[in-house]
Design an enzyme around this catalytic site. Structure first.
Site, PDB file in Angstrom:
ATOM      1  N   GLU A   1     -13.511  -3.744  -1.908  1.00 19.90           N
ATOM      2  CA  GLU A   1     -13.777  -4.023  -0.487  1.00 19.90           C
ATOM      3  C   GLU A   1     -15.215  -3.656  -0.137  1.00 19.90           C
ATOM      4  OE1 GLU A   1     -10.887  -2.534   2.310  1.00 19.90           O
ATOM      5  OE2 GLU A   1     -12.144  -3.042   4.038  1.00 19.90           O
TER       6      GLU A   1
ATOM      7  N   ASP B   1       0.828  -1.213   0.000  1.00 22.75           N
ATOM      8  CA  ASP B   1       0.000   0.000   0.000  1.00 22.75           C
ATOM      9  C   ASP B   1       0.855   1.252   0.000  1.00 22.75           C
ATOM     10  OD1 ASP B   1      -2.744  -0.592  -0.002  1.00 22.75           O
ATOM     11  OD2 ASP B   1      -2.719  -1.122   2.132  1.00 22.75           O
TER      12      ASP B   1
HETATM   13  O1  KIV Z   1      -4.541  -2.383   4.295  1.00 20.41           O
HETATM   14  C1  KIV Z   1      -5.136  -3.453   4.123  1.00 20.41           C
HETATM   15  O2  KIV Z   1      -4.954  -4.443   4.843  1.00 20.41           O
HETATM   16  C2  KIV Z   1      -6.083  -3.541   3.015  1.00 20.41           C
HETATM   17  C3  KIV Z   1      -6.982  -4.746   2.996  1.00 20.41           C
HETATM   18  C4  KIV Z   1      -8.137  -4.514   3.896  1.00 20.41           C
HETATM   19  C5  KIV Z   1      -7.415  -5.073   1.632  1.00 20.41           C
HETATM   20  O3  KIV Z   1      -6.150  -2.675   2.214  1.00 20.41           O
END
Ligand code: KIV
Length: 269
Positions: free
Chosen positions: A179, A82
């Protein structure tokens, strides 16, 4: 090592793929032994590792640190990381910060949003960085969404989400992650984009892949647990319980026994 082309091939073959969040090397090794297909170093680490009440305080440096730890423990899974809150607000920031997590070991970055990210997706892709776009319930926007709740509950909202998916796929998004949306919408989007793997979390049983937060599926999340979570530890015992839970999850995703109807949101659109 599993790559983006493998995920595309899995989709073409109708072979469902497993994904779990992971933040450290020993869990990453257990996931390697269980042959989990893909790992997300999620900014959920803000809550699961750092103890915050949202993902907003997470920094790019945190993501890079955990990505490097996971990569050292796992040479099998495709690793996606991310980009945290406000780290891709400009094209320059997106490129600079994506470079940091890619150099730490990620094979793809994930960003949250919709059509408005098209230029960012295009610019990252042009620079050799595959992008997963996370749509539906996007936790970095929790204060705009007014909480963690089901998204796209009406036909109009579902069509808007489809338009967002189309825009980012046309801009080059390699993977979509949905999600907390109705199962019917998860299915529609998965079918609409035959060359783009779609990962779901609370998006029904028909998406190409499934992801869960590792603490949730190990029963380590205290407090309210989302409808889409199944505790895979409950069925295990003994010293290999965690490894067995990962194996059971991988198998359940592949044979489509997870998610079951009770883990999905059934809304007629
Ligand atoms: O940050 C995370 O764990 C996510 C998941 C909920 C898909 O984005």
């Amino acid at each position: 090592m599993i790559s983006l082309s493998d995920l595309r091939q899995f989709k073409a073959q109708g072979r469902k793929f497993s994904c779990l969040t992971c933040y450290d090397s020993s869990m990453a090794k257990a996931m390697e032994l269980a042959e989990i297909d893909s790992i997300l170093i999620g900014d959920s680490l803000g809550m699961t590792v750092q103890g915050h009440d949202s993902t907003l305080p997470v920094l790019v440096e945190d993501m890079a640190y955990h990505t490097a730890a996971v990569r050292r423990g796992n040479q099998h899974a495709m690793i996606m990381t991310d980009l945290p809150f406000m780290s891709y607000a400009t094209l320059e920031d997106a490129l600079k910060n994506a470079r940091i997590v890619m150099q730490a070991g990620a094979q793809m970055v994930k960003i949250e949003g919709g059509a408005w990210l098209s230029e960012t997706v295009q610019n990252l892709t042009r620079n050799g960085i595959p992008v997963c776009v996370h749509l539906g319930l996007t936790p970095q926007s929790v204060h705009v969404l007014g909480g963690y709740k089901l998204q796209a509950k009406s036909r109009e909202a579902a069509d808007q989400l489809i338009a967002d998916c189309r825009a980012v796929v046309e801009a080059g998004a390699a993977v979509l992650l949905l999600e907390c949306v109705p199962a019917q919408l998860g299915k529609e989007i998965t079918e609409l984009f035959p060359h783009t793997p779609v990962i779901g979390i609370g998006a029904g049983a028909e998406t190409d892949g499934q992801v869960l937060v590792v603490q949730d599926m190990l029963g380590l999340s205290f407090g309210r647990v989302a409808r889409f979570v199944r505790n895979f530890m409950k069925e295990q015992s003994g010293e290999t319980a965690i490894l067995d839970a990962f194996k059971a999850y991988h198998q359940a995703v592949q044979n489509q026994s997870f998610p079951a109807r009770e883990h999905t949101f059934q809304v007629e659109l």
